[in-house]
Design a protein around this motif. Structure first.
Motif, mmCIF file in Angstrom:
data_model
loop_
_atom_site.group_PDB
_atom_site.id
_atom_site.type_symbol
_atom_site.label_atom_id
_atom_site.label_comp_id
_atom_site.label_asym_id
_atom_site.label_seq_id
_atom_site.Cartn_x
_atom_site.Cartn_y
_atom_site.Cartn_z
ATOM 1 N N ASP A 1 -50.503 -86.225 -9.001
ATOM 2 C CA ASP A 1 -49.210 -85.836 -9.571
ATOM 3 C C ASP A 1 -48.374 -85.173 -8.475
ATOM 4 N N LEU A 2 -47.200 -85.756 -8.165
ATOM 5 C CA LEU A 2 -46.350 -85.223 -7.110
ATOM 6 C C LEU A 2 -45.854 -83.818 -7.428
ATOM 7 N N ARG A 3 -45.749 -83.487 -8.727
ATOM 8 C CA ARG A 3 -45.249 -82.166 -9.085
ATOM 9 C C ARG A 3 -46.215 -81.064 -8.691
ATOM 10 N N SER A 4 -47.504 -81.373 -8.603
ATOM 11 C CA SER A 4 -48.489 -80.367 -8.197
ATOM 12 C C SER A 4 -48.796 -80.448 -6.706
ATOM 13 N N GLY A 5 -48.116 -81.368 -5.995
ATOM 14 C CA GLY A 5 -48.279 -81.480 -4.559
ATOM 15 C C GLY A 5 -49.509 -82.282 -4.165
ATOM 16 N N LEU A 6 -49.555 -82.637 -2.896
ATOM 17 C CA LEU A 6 -50.685 -83.406 -2.363
ATOM 18 C C LEU A 6 -51.231 -82.713 -1.121
ATOM 19 N N ARG A 7 -52.554 -82.766 -0.967
ATOM 20 C CA ARG A 7 -53.194 -82.210 0.220
ATOM 21 C C ARG A 7 -53.127 -83.223 1.352
ATOM 22 N N LEU A 8 -53.339 -82.727 2.557
ATOM 23 C CA LEU A 8 -53.372 -83.620 3.715
ATOM 24 C C LEU A 8 -54.431 -84.692 3.536
ATOM 25 N N VAL A 9 -55.600 -84.306 3.034
ATOM 26 C CA VAL A 9 -56.683 -85.263 2.852
ATOM 27 C C VAL A 9 -56.300 -86.331 1.827
ATOM 28 N N ASP A 10 -55.530 -85.931 0.805
ATOM 29 C CA ASP A 10 -55.076 -86.900 -0.197
ATOM 30 C C ASP A 10 -54.155 -87.941 0.445
ATOM 31 N N LEU A 11 -53.227 -87.466 1.266
ATOM 32 C CA LEU A 11 -52.268 -88.358 1.914
ATOM 33 C C LEU A 11 -52.960 -89.280 2.921
ATOM 34 N N VAL A 12 -53.978 -88.764 3.594
ATOM 35 C CA VAL A 12 -54.753 -89.589 4.521
ATOM 36 C C VAL A 12 -55.473 -90.694 3.764
ATOM 37 N N ASP A 13 -56.076 -90.345 2.632
ATOM 38 C CA ASP A 13 -56.770 -91.345 1.819
ATOM 39 C C ASP A 13 -55.811 -92.414 1.300
#
Length: 226
Positions: A1-13
């Motif tokens: 959910d973009l409203r709760s933000g994304l971690r670096l590891v999430d974006l890498v995946d």
């Protein structure tokens, strides 16, 4: 959910990028305010400029939708090419074009093309209807770009602005096409500021004085239906 933000590891995946590459890209996006990072959670969120870009895109598509019928009517009635330009800071961006049936066409712009204000009938229709101080400041800021468009320079641009104001509408030679001319007329917002413009381009033999006045009248009527 973009409203709760994304971690670096999430974006890498999600992207398949290497961590250093992803981190470098994210850092650049943060600098440009396209995304932001919560320093306490280290999560990334959409930034304020992304929000503004969304608003701008919505406005652009809404304007294009509103002008669809008017552009089509004008192109059908004149047989010539009709353009819709939207102001973006010191530039005019072509966001729509309708082609008439006359066999010799003047394709001076494609949808998505952008040029400095004052280069072309649409951009000049916006520029010459701004406050004098603002128009002169813009002419000075874009001066270095003007020689790319024929013999245009700051002094000549200011002269064209003055002549357009005196005439009451824009009549412009089409840049790069010796046999083409175009007329332009602004679209104003609720505050009376020119933020877009309609223009018609045709070969010079179809752009006599009397016909130009008729074309401008069509643009005025078309603008009234936007």
């Amino acid at each position: 959910d973009l409203r709760s933000g994304l971690r670096l590891v999430d974006l890498v995946d999600m992207s398949g990028l290497e961590i250093p590459t992803a981190h470098r890209i994210l850092k650049s996006l943060v600098t440009e305010n396209l995304i932001k990072q919560d320093l306490s959670t280290r999560r990334y969120f959409l930034g304020p400029l992304m929000f503004e870009a969304g608003l701008a895109a919505t406005h652009e598509f809404s304007l294009r939708d509103l002008c669809q019928d008017a552009l089509r009517r004008i192109a059908d009635k004149t047989g010539d090419t009709v353009f819709l330009n939207l102001r973006r800071d010191h530039e005019a961006v072509c966001i729509d074009r309708k082609d008439g049936a006359f066999p010799i066409k003047v394709f001076s712009l494609n949808v998505g093309d952008r040029r400095p204000l004052g280069v072309g009938a649409g951009g000049m229709a916006i520029l010459c209807n701004l406050r004098s101080e603002e128009a002169e400041a813009i002419a000075h800021k874009i001066a270095a770009l003007l020689p790319r468009y024929g013999n245009l320079n700051e002094k000549l641009l200011l002269s064209l602005i003055r002549h357009s104001r005196e005439r009451g509408y824009v009549l412009h030679k089409v840049s790069g096409l010796g046999g083409g001319k175009a007329v332009g007329y602004p679209i104003r917002n609720a505050a009376g500021e020119p933020f877009a413009a309609l223009s018609i381009a045709a070969i010079s033999s179809r752009m006599g004085a009397a016909r130009c006045v008729k074309l401008v009248n069509m643009l005025q009527i078309g603008r009234a239906h936007v």
